[in-house]
Write an enzyme that holds these catalytic residues in place. Structure first.
Site, PDB file in Angstrom:
ATOM      1  CG  ASN A  81      -1.702   1.226   1.444  1.00 42.34           C
ATOM      2  OD1 ASN A  81      -1.858   2.015   0.515  1.00 42.34           O
ATOM      3  ND2 ASN A  81      -2.234   1.414   2.646  1.00 42.34           N
ATOM      4  CD1 TRP A  82       3.647   1.330  -2.806  1.00 42.48           C
ATOM      5  CD2 TRP A  82       3.631   2.546  -4.697  1.00 42.48           C
ATOM      6  NE1 TRP A  82       4.509   0.736  -3.692  1.00 42.48           N
ATOM      7  CE2 TRP A  82       4.515   1.456  -4.868  1.00 42.48           C
ATOM      8  CE3 TRP A  82       3.453   3.440  -5.752  1.00 42.48           C
ATOM      9  CZ2 TRP A  82       5.230   1.240  -6.047  1.00 42.48           C
ATOM     10  CZ3 TRP A  82       4.166   3.224  -6.931  1.00 42.48           C
ATOM     11  CH2 TRP A  82       5.046   2.139  -7.078  1.00 42.48           C
ATOM     12  CE  LYS A  83       0.357   3.355   4.883  1.00 46.05           C
ATOM     13  NZ  LYS A  83       0.210   3.472   6.301  1.00 46.05           N
ATOM     14  CG  HIS A 141      -5.676   1.650   5.348  1.00 47.70           C
ATOM     15  ND1 HIS A 141      -5.225   2.568   6.267  1.00 47.70           N
ATOM     16  CD2 HIS A 141      -4.633   0.818   5.104  1.00 47.70           C
ATOM     17  CE1 HIS A 141      -3.957   2.302   6.565  1.00 47.70           C
ATOM     18  NE2 HIS A 141      -3.581   1.242   5.874  1.00 47.70           N
ATOM     19  CD  GLU A 176      -2.774   5.318   6.945  1.00 49.15           C
ATOM     20  OE1 GLU A 176      -2.742   5.354   5.706  1.00 49.15           O
ATOM     21  OE2 GLU A 176      -1.841   4.857   7.634  1.00 49.15           O
ATOM     22  CD  GLU A 205      -3.310  -2.683   7.628  1.00 48.92           C
ATOM     23  OE1 GLU A 205      -2.182  -2.840   7.184  1.00 48.92           O
ATOM     24  OE2 GLU A 205      -4.028  -1.721   7.325  1.00 48.92           O
ATOM     25  N   GLY A 256       2.772   2.229  10.623  1.00 49.75           N
ATOM     26  CA  GLY A 256       3.708   3.332  10.400  1.00 49.75           C
ATOM     27  C   GLY A 256       4.474   3.753  11.640  1.00 49.75           C
ATOM     28  CB  SER A 269       5.655  -1.736  11.765  1.00 49.50           C
ATOM     29  OG  SER A 269       5.214  -0.411  11.985  1.00 49.50           O
ATOM     30  N   GLY A 299       2.931  -1.170   4.254  1.00 47.42           N
ATOM     31  CA  GLY A 299       2.929   0.236   3.874  1.00 47.42           C
ATOM     32  C   GLY A 299       4.335   0.696   3.511  1.00 47.42           C
ATOM     33  N   GLY A 300       5.013   1.328   4.477  1.00 49.15           N
ATOM     34  CA  GLY A 300       6.310   1.953   4.224  1.00 49.15           C
ATOM     35  C   GLY A 300       7.309   1.068   3.493  1.00 49.15           C
TER      36      GLY A 300
HETATM   37  C1  PEP Z   1      -0.517  -0.029   5.941  1.00 51.64           C
HETATM   38  O1  PEP Z   1      -0.391   0.907   5.186  1.00 51.64           O
HETATM   39  O2  PEP Z   1      -1.544  -0.686   5.887  1.00 51.64           O
HETATM   40  C2  PEP Z   1       0.569  -0.345   6.864  1.00 51.64           C
HETATM   41  C3  PEP Z   1       0.474  -1.438   7.558  1.00 51.64           C
HETATM   42  O3  PEP Z   1       1.626   0.529   6.929  1.00 51.64           O
HETATM   43  P1  PEP Z   1       3.093   0.238   7.569  1.00 51.64           P
HETATM   44  O4  PEP Z   1       3.564  -1.082   6.992  1.00 51.64           O
HETATM   45  O5  PEP Z   1       3.928   1.382   7.133  1.00 51.64           O
HETATM   46  O6  PEP Z   1       2.915   0.141   9.046  1.00 51.64           O
END
Ligand code: PEP
Length: 255
Positions: free
Chosen positions: A15-17, A101, A103, A171, A177, A216, A237-238
């Site tokens: 997920n590049w957000k 999600h 967010e 999640e 993040g 993470s 994500g990251g």
């Molecule tokens: C996500 O975007 O769903 C996520 C889990 O981000 P990260 O891996 O950066 O915690």
């Protein structure tokens, strides 16, 4: 898209957000090129910002990397400025879509009932939804994490997903993040509870719905997390933004 009755391959979803300009396409191309040389045990999907979806889908056509949207509207069309219908994601080459999600739930006040509407619209358009659930730190500290998440699963999954391909992503909000991951014990406990709820909603078919973990996930913890009971993949994500890190996570997934 219909649900297989056998256990699906793990799904590693990036997920590049709200990250990525045209130059980011190179990172995705690098992932696809590496997987063509050495195929992955897992299914792979990248969820770029909407502005890149069509170009990324074209760049990855005929590669093992699928693409998807980060959100969709629950209506097929209409006066919803700035929103994207599920059919538009499919038209841009996407095969999957993330629904609910945290967010989106936090920044846009999305409720589980709205998330269920989005998942229904996604499946209707032939997309595979990944429906996200997860508790805030205060809920975990109050000892209510499992009951909260199970209720979210119940409210966020429409009955119309029966027989369709979809995943659930657990999640925990405090792990997204932040560099903090849930312990393997916490993940196993929560995924078992989610599995129980999936079986109660969807019967036998609920046994094979993939349950992804997100929060993470990095190259150095992916192996342990992906090997845990009832973990059917990861939502990343990251660490999905750089080809080398994302590939290391992909390589940690066993069929
Ligand atoms: C996500 O975007 O769903 C996520 C889990 O981000 P990260 O891996 O950066 O915690």
């Amino acid at each position: 898209m219909t649900l297989s009755s056998t256990t699906p391959r793990p799904l590693i979803a990036g997920n590049w957000k709200m990250n990525g300009l045209s130059t980011a396409l190179e990172e995705a191309r690098a992932v696809a090129a590496a997987l063509e040389d050495e195929p992955a045990a897992a299914r792979i999907a990248i969820f770029p910002p909407a502005t890149l979806l069509h170009r990324l889908s074209q760049a990855l056509e005929n590669s093992p990397v699928l693409t998807g949207g980060q959100d969709c509207h629950d209506k097929a069309s209409g006066a919803h400025t700035g929103d994207i219908a599920a059919e538009m994601i499919a038209d841009a080459g996407g095969k999957l879509v993330i629904c609910g999600h945290s967010e989106r739930r936090c920044d846009h006040g999305e409720t589980s009932e709205q998330v269920a509407g989005k998942a229904e619209a996604a499946a209707e358009a032939g997309l595979e939804p990944i429906v996200c659930v997860g508790e805030a730190l205060a809920t975990r500290e109050a000892g209510d994490a499992v009951s909260f998440v199970v209720q979210q699963v119940r409210d966020s999954l429409p009955a119309t997903l029966a027989g369709k391909a979809f995943s659930v992503a657990y999640e925990p909000l405090w792990a997204i993040g932040t560099g903090k991951t849930a312990s393997v014990d916490n993940i196993v406990e929560m995924h078992a509870a989610i599995r129980g709820e999936l079986r109660s909603i969807f019967g036998e078919a609920g046994k094979v719905v993939p349950i992804l973990y997100g929060g993470s996930v990095k190259p150095d913890n992916a192996g342990e997390i992906l090997a845990a009971a009832e973990v059917g993949g990861a939502l990343v994500g990251g660490a999905s933004l750089k080809a080398a890190d994302f590939l290391a996570i992909i390589r940690a997934a066993q069929a």
